[in-house]
Write a protein that holds these residues in place. Structure first.
Motif, PDB file in Angstrom:
ATOM      1  N   HIS A   7      54.547  59.901  31.837  1.00  0.00           N
ATOM      2  CA  HIS A   7      56.093  60.741  32.448  1.00  0.00           C
ATOM      3  C   HIS A   7      55.913  61.422  33.850  1.00  0.00           C
ATOM      4  O   HIS A   7      56.614  61.558  34.927  1.00  0.00           O
ATOM      5  CB  HIS A   7      56.402  61.030  31.519  1.00  0.00           C
ATOM      6  N   HIS A   8      54.493  62.619  33.869  1.00  0.00           N
ATOM      7  CA  HIS A   8      54.225  63.378  34.371  1.00  0.00           C
ATOM      8  C   HIS A   8      53.795  62.677  35.848  1.00  0.00           C
ATOM      9  O   HIS A   8      54.331  62.915  36.952  1.00  0.00           O
ATOM     10  CB  HIS A   8      53.912  65.180  34.085  1.00  0.00           C
ATOM     11  N   HIS A  10      53.895  59.637  37.052  1.00  0.00           N
ATOM     12  CA  HIS A  10      54.408  58.555  37.323  1.00  0.00           C
ATOM     13  C   HIS A  10      55.546  59.054  37.795  1.00  0.00           C
ATOM     14  O   HIS A  10      56.016  57.794  39.027  1.00  0.00           O
ATOM     15  CB  HIS A  10      54.576  57.421  36.436  1.00  0.00           C
ATOM     16  N   ARG A  11      56.132  59.647  37.437  1.00  0.00           N
ATOM     17  CA  ARG A  11      57.808  60.103  37.823  1.00  0.00           C
ATOM     18  C   ARG A  11      57.582  62.106  38.777  1.00  0.00           C
ATOM     19  O   ARG A  11      57.913  61.686  39.171  1.00  0.00           O
ATOM     20  CB  ARG A  11      58.692  60.286  36.593  1.00  0.00           C
ATOM     21  N   ASN A  12      56.675  62.205  38.338  1.00  0.00           N
ATOM     22  CA  ASN A  12      56.942  63.838  38.868  1.00  0.00           C
ATOM     23  C   ASN A  12      57.212  64.391  38.295  1.00  0.00           C
ATOM     24  O   ASN A  12      58.724  65.605  38.782  1.00  0.00           O
ATOM     25  CB  ASN A  12      56.507  63.869  40.573  1.00  0.00           C
ATOM     26  N   ALA A  13      57.893  64.041  36.917  1.00  0.00           N
ATOM     27  CA  ALA A  13      59.225  64.907  36.270  1.00  0.00           C
ATOM     28  C   ALA A  13      58.266  66.038  35.792  1.00  0.00           C
ATOM     29  O   ALA A  13      57.702  66.441  34.633  1.00  0.00           O
ATOM     30  CB  ALA A  13      60.033  63.805  35.283  1.00  0.00           C
ATOM     31  N   PHE A  14      59.717  66.683  35.038  1.00  0.00           N
ATOM     32  CA  PHE A  14      58.960  68.040  33.985  1.00  0.00           C
ATOM     33  C   PHE A  14      58.980  67.632  32.300  1.00  0.00           C
ATOM     34  O   PHE A  14      59.522  66.650  32.396  1.00  0.00           O
ATOM     35  CB  PHE A  14      59.821  69.162  34.341  1.00  0.00           C
ATOM     36  N   CYS A  15      57.305  67.307  32.200  1.00  0.00           N
ATOM     37  CA  CYS A  15      57.690  66.171  30.249  1.00  0.00           C
ATOM     38  C   CYS A  15      57.673  66.886  29.061  1.00  0.00           C
ATOM     39  O   CYS A  15      57.430  68.371  30.277  1.00  0.00           O
ATOM     40  CB  CYS A  15      56.457  65.873  30.777  1.00  0.00           C
ATOM     41  N   LYS A  16      57.611  66.955  27.998  1.00  0.00           N
ATOM     42  CA  LYS A  16      57.898  67.253  27.031  1.00  0.00           C
ATOM     43  C   LYS A  16      56.537  68.086  26.688  1.00  0.00           C
ATOM     44  O   LYS A  16      56.821  69.439  26.030  1.00  0.00           O
ATOM     45  CB  LYS A  16      58.210  66.347  25.713  1.00  0.00           C
TER      46      LYS A  16
END
Length: 68
Positions: A7-8, A10-16
């Motif tokens: 998630h982090h 590939h999406r460069n997003a804040f993950c759980k």
């Protein structure tokens, strides 16, 4: 802060995982404690009275290892 989960990555997003670390700490995380921490004797150390055998507090904190 970074994580190796998909998630982090590939999406460069804040993950759980990042949220869990942020919520469980005060913003700092000592993932690799210094070597000096194992040199301090636990307050409840009783190695002296065991004839060279390590006491449980020293084994539990990693200060000493159980013999084979």
């Amino acid at each position: 802060m970074a994580c190796t989960c998909p998630h982090h990555v590939h999406r460069n997003a804040f993950c759980k995982h990042m949220a869990a670390v942020e919520n469980a700490t005060d913003g700092t995380l000592d993932a690799f404690p210094s070597e000096d921490e194992n040199d301090t004797e636990p307050a409840d150390c009783d190695c002296e009275g065991l004839g060279g055998f390590p006491c449980w507090p020293c084994v539990r904190t990693g200060r000493k290892e159980l013999p084979n």
